[in-house]
Design a protein around this motif. Sequence first.
Motif, PDB file in Angstrom:
ATOM      1  N   UNK A 130       3.645 -49.726 -10.018  1.00 52.42           N
ATOM      2  CA  UNK A 130       4.624 -50.578 -10.701  1.00 52.42           C
ATOM      3  C   UNK A 130       5.400 -49.748 -11.727  1.00 52.42           C
ATOM      4  N   UNK A 131       6.687 -49.898 -11.753  1.00 49.99           N
ATOM      5  CA  UNK A 131       7.485 -49.176 -12.731  1.00 49.99           C
ATOM      6  C   UNK A 131       7.867 -47.766 -12.298  1.00 49.99           C
ATOM      7  N   UNK A 132       7.409 -47.326 -11.114  1.00 51.92           N
ATOM      8  CA  UNK A 132       7.801 -45.997 -10.634  1.00 51.92           C
ATOM      9  C   UNK A 132       9.308 -45.985 -10.364  1.00 51.92           C
ATOM     10  N   UNK A 133      10.019 -44.999 -10.907  1.00 51.83           N
ATOM     11  CA  UNK A 133      11.485 -45.008 -10.754  1.00 51.83           C
ATOM     12  C   UNK A 133      11.950 -44.999  -9.295  1.00 51.83           C
ATOM     13  N   UNK A 134      11.145 -44.410  -8.388  1.00 50.92           N
ATOM     14  CA  UNK A 134      11.570 -44.314  -6.983  1.00 50.92           C
ATOM     15  C   UNK A 134      11.697 -45.690  -6.330  1.00 50.92           C
ATOM     16  N   UNK A 193       3.225 -63.408  -7.736  1.00 48.77           N
ATOM     17  CA  UNK A 193       4.582 -63.757  -7.307  1.00 48.77           C
ATOM     18  C   UNK A 193       5.433 -62.480  -7.196  1.00 48.77           C
ATOM     19  N   UNK A 194       6.298 -62.402  -6.218  1.00 53.00           N
ATOM     20  CA  UNK A 194       7.171 -61.232  -6.066  1.00 53.00           C
ATOM     21  C   UNK A 194       6.487 -60.044  -5.421  1.00 53.00           C
ATOM     22  N   UNK A 195       5.304 -60.240  -4.832  1.00 53.05           N
ATOM     23  CA  UNK A 195       4.623 -59.085  -4.238  1.00 53.05           C
ATOM     24  C   UNK A 195       4.681 -59.105  -2.708  1.00 53.05           C
ATOM     25  N   UNK A 196       5.495 -60.020  -2.150  1.00 52.91           N
ATOM     26  CA  UNK A 196       5.708 -60.024  -0.697  1.00 52.91           C
ATOM     27  C   UNK A 196       7.159 -59.616  -0.464  1.00 52.91           C
ATOM     28  N   UNK A 197       7.377 -58.698   0.466  1.00 54.71           N
ATOM     29  CA  UNK A 197       8.727 -58.164   0.648  1.00 54.71           C
ATOM     30  C   UNK A 197       8.977 -57.780   2.103  1.00 54.71           C
ATOM     31  N   UNK A 198      10.244 -57.520   2.415  1.00 51.88           N
ATOM     32  CA  UNK A 198      10.568 -56.958   3.732  1.00 51.88           C
ATOM     33  C   UNK A 198      10.419 -55.446   3.580  1.00 51.88           C
ATOM     34  N   UNK A 199       9.648 -54.826   4.458  1.00 52.25           N
ATOM     35  CA  UNK A 199       9.370 -53.399   4.269  1.00 52.25           C
ATOM     36  C   UNK A 199      10.672 -52.607   4.180  1.00 52.25           C
ATOM     37  N   UNK A 200      10.706 -51.685   3.216  1.00 51.09           N
ATOM     38  CA  UNK A 200      11.927 -50.914   2.988  1.00 51.09           C
ATOM     39  C   UNK A 200      11.922 -49.615   3.786  1.00 51.09           C
ATOM     40  N   UNK A 201      10.770 -49.298   4.370  1.00 51.82           N
ATOM     41  CA  UNK A 201      10.633 -48.099   5.220  1.00 51.82           C
ATOM     42  C   UNK A 201       9.412 -48.294   6.124  1.00 51.82           C
ATOM     43  N   UNK A 202       9.242 -47.387   7.093  1.00 49.51           N
ATOM     44  CA  UNK A 202       8.081 -47.531   7.987  1.00 49.51           C
ATOM     45  C   UNK A 202       6.839 -46.862   7.401  1.00 49.51           C
ATOM     46  N   UNK A 203       6.948 -46.274   6.202  1.00 44.35           N
ATOM     47  CA  UNK A 203       5.797 -45.568   5.613  1.00 44.35           C
ATOM     48  C   UNK A 203       4.557 -46.436   5.389  1.00 44.35           C
ATOM     49  N   UNK A 204       4.683 -47.771   5.132  1.00 44.55           N
ATOM     50  CA  UNK A 204       3.446 -48.555   5.004  1.00 44.55           C
ATOM     51  C   UNK A 204       2.564 -48.508   6.256  1.00 44.55           C
ATOM     52  N   UNK A 205       3.148 -48.168   7.410  1.00 47.87           N
ATOM     53  CA  UNK A 205       2.321 -48.051   8.626  1.00 47.87           C
ATOM     54  C   UNK A 205       1.355 -46.858   8.489  1.00 47.87           C
ATOM     55  N   UNK A 206       1.729 -45.853   7.669  1.00 48.14           N
ATOM     56  CA  UNK A 206       0.784 -44.754   7.386  1.00 48.14           C
ATOM     57  C   UNK A 206      -0.495 -45.328   6.804  1.00 48.14           C
TER      58      UNK A 206
END
Length: 337
Positions: free
Chosen positions: A149-153, A171-184
């Motif tokens: 949390x709070x990481x500038x990237x 709240x606010x912790x579900x999102x549309x993945x912004x990259x495929x890296x979570x599959x790692x």
Amino acid sequence: MISDITAARDAALAHIAQASSPDDVAAMTTRYAGKKGELAGLKKQLGSLESIDEKKAAGAAINEAIATVDAALDERRTAVAAAAVAAQVEAERLDLTEYIGKPARGHAHLVTQAWERLEDVFVGMGFRVAEGPEVETDWHNFEALNMGEGHPARGEFDTLFVDHVAPGGQPGSTLLRTHTSPVQIRTMLDQAPPIYIIAPGRVFRRDTPDATHMPVFHQIEGLVVDRDISMADLAGTIDAFTKAFFGKSWSSRLRPDYFPFTEPSAEFDIQRPDGSWIELGGCGMVHPNVLRAGGIDPEEYSGFAFGFGIDRMALMRHGVDDLRAMYADDMRFVEQF
Ligand code: PHE
């Protein structure tokens, strides 16, 4: 009398010849045939004839006229019924030759074609295809990838959030993945090393469409985790892929870059046969914190990861200069490929 009978018969025959429908024939049957028909009615006049011979001759002429008219009605009834069937068949006819010509055939979307080719190339190099969900948790998409949390990237990803709170989640912790890296992360949690996977898929960012950006696009992730994996393995894999996908006269290079989930990190570029360079994606050695989040001991294993955009590769392969053209559903564009 005989001439009256002949005239009545001929008039009936002429009329019957004009009957054009089963209804016409039915009406004429009532009118001319049988005991109550017009011809039978002539029999009433037989009483006015003087001689027996005349009565016999006229009676015989009437019977013969009735038989002739009945036969004409039968014939006409059959003909009209056959014509009615023929008319119905004609009305319901299907011209099957319409479908025999040259049917227009579609083809896979350019992005799908690139996606499938990428899978073929990597599967040929020994990789397995992995998947993950498009709706992700903050933890898989950021936290476990060394972006707390709070990481500038995080700000660079222009995240789209989903109005949903997972059980036990914030709240606010579900999102549309912004990259495929979570599959790692999901793959590491799912299986022990050695890991050799690629993960193509849809990703989402809050971007306004322009020639090089779309809010929905496609990436392909690569992850290798094994003993003694080094940066040389990463560079060799990228170069082998470049030559297999684009051709032997293409090559690749790595340039230093920064990603929170890899250390060291690099941008990788590919070189066209004409010598020009194109930036293709990011890569690097999997950060120890990421291996740990995936339940893997960084003292025992090391790995590399890479990620790049599939849409851009499809554009490059076909020399298209505006990403939006790929999603405009314009037949004039689609039919060129
Ligand atoms: N996930 C990064 C991006 O979307 C790409 C990347 C993947 C970089 C894996 C390094 C390693 O920009």
